[in-house]
Enzyme design. Structure first.
Site, PDB file in Angstrom:
ATOM      1  N   ARG A 153      37.176  38.092  34.623  1.00 54.64           N
ATOM      2  CA  ARG A 153      37.518  39.181  33.535  1.00 54.64           C
ATOM      3  C   ARG A 153      36.756  40.181  34.093  1.00 54.64           C
ATOM      4  NH1 ARG A 153      37.855  40.221  27.704  1.00 54.64           N
ATOM      5  NH2 ARG A 153      40.119  41.502  27.739  1.00 54.64           N
ATOM      6  N   HIS A 204      38.189  43.790  34.757  1.00 57.31           N
ATOM      7  CA  HIS A 204      37.857  45.031  34.448  1.00 57.31           C
ATOM      8  C   HIS A 204      36.588  46.085  35.101  1.00 57.31           C
ATOM      9  CE1 HIS A 204      38.915  43.995  30.369  1.00 57.31           C
ATOM     10  NE2 HIS A 204      39.949  43.099  31.007  1.00 57.31           N
ATOM     11  N   HIS A 249      44.968  34.573  34.105  1.00 59.46           N
ATOM     12  CA  HIS A 249      45.413  33.958  33.062  1.00 59.46           C
ATOM     13  C   HIS A 249      46.299  32.426  33.090  1.00 59.46           C
ATOM     14  CE1 HIS A 249      46.361  37.907  31.296  1.00 59.46           C
ATOM     15  NE2 HIS A 249      44.876  37.917  31.779  1.00 59.46           N
TER      16      HIS A 249
END
Length: 312
Positions: free
Chosen positions: A56, A60, A187
């Site tokens: 992640r 990001h 996910h």
């Protein structure tokens, strides 16, 4: 093996080309990849969830002004960084793991390996450590000397986005609908806070009622914002394709997850990935390569930070 890759990526109306190479550190820091892999494996042995956190961090980073490690920067007197942006605050993790790996890299090869490359490789190694397939990470990114709170707030798609908004967000980065669905497959690992899925379980109708009821036990209508639930209720630890089967059974944790299978244009992609893990792995790897090449700083642009949290 692909040694030199030239990507041209459309970012907010401007074209950026960058030359990156899979063997960029072959001479300057031949142990770089093994150092990063070892650091990732140590971290995941201690906490499997850290794999999702490192993956992640790379996402990001890349979605905010390109893959330049700006997400790691602490605030300075000259700018407010990205860590306190709404999608990041009390949410991003793994900074200590990055620090530990960077310390090892600096010991072996001072001022050679960028923090941006560290994030790209750590994301790949996290996926592999949790059962996913590998891919060749091209290297040579340099690190930003600034960060932008407003860009982080404006460029990271939130969990309440609908399909149209998700497609638009990814399209603005030169990423297709296939890339969107494949990357959302990240996910299949990790956890999310109650505050990110509360609206979905209390207000949406496209959710399995029993699934919603079970989540409400740990995510009340008010309070408990930081209570956690696995993003993949079926197999929360391994990197596999169960996430897509969850969407078909209406057990996607986030509103934005379930939007990928809700009678829209991406339903067929979800069906394909749910039934064919090899296709998902291949498309995920390709999408990660594309995402990892969003507006990298190269050549004389940026710097090689010796501490990933601070500009030199």
């Amino acid at each position: 093996m692909l040694l030199v890759v030239v990507f041209v990526v459309l970012i907010s109306g401007s074209v950026t080309s960058a030359q990156l190479s899979a063997n960029f550190y072959a001479n300057s820091c031949p142990d770089a990849l093994s150092i990063i892999r070892t650091g990732v494996n140590i971290a995941l042995d201690q906490e499997a969830r850290m794999g999702a956190s490192l993956l992640r961090l790379h996402f990001h980073d890349c979605f905010v002004n390109g893959c330049d490690a700006s997400v790691l920067l602490d605030d300075t007197t000259n700018f407010v960084g990205e860590k306190t942006a709404f999608p990041n605050v009390n949410s991003l993790r793994g900074f200590d793991v990055v620090d530990n790996i960077k310390t090892e890299l600096e010991s072996a090869c001072p001022s050679v390996v960028s923090c941006a490359d560290l994030l790209a490789v750590a994301a790949r190694d996290s996926v592999v450590a949790l059962g996913g397939r590998s891919w060749s990470v091209v290297l040579g990114r340099r690190d930003s000397t600034t960060a932008s709170l407003s860009a982080a707030n404006g460029n990271l798609p939130p969990p309440n986005f609908n399909l149209s908004q998700l497609l638009s967000s990814f399209s603005s980065k030169g990423l297709s609908a296939t890339d969107l669905v494949a990357l959302s497959g990240a996910h299949t690992i990790g956890q999310a806070r109650c505050t990110t899925f509360r609206s979905h379980i209390y207000n949406d109708t496209n959710i399995n009622s029993g699934f919603a009821a079970s989540l409400k036990q740990n995510c009340p209508s008010s309070g408990g914002d930081n209570n956690l639930a696995p993003l993949d209720v079926t197999t929360p630890v391994p990197f596999d394709n169960a996430y897509f089967g969850n969407l078909i059974t209406r057990t996607g944790l986030l509103h934005s997850d379930q939007e990928l299978f809700n009678g829209g244009s991406t339903d067929s992609i979800v069906n394909t990935y749910a039934s064919n893990v090899a296709t998902f792995f291949n498309d995920f790897a390709n999408a990660m390569v594309k995402m990892g090449n969003l507006s990298p700083l190269t050549g004389s642009n940026g710097q090689i930070r010796t501490n990933c949290r601070r500009i030199n």
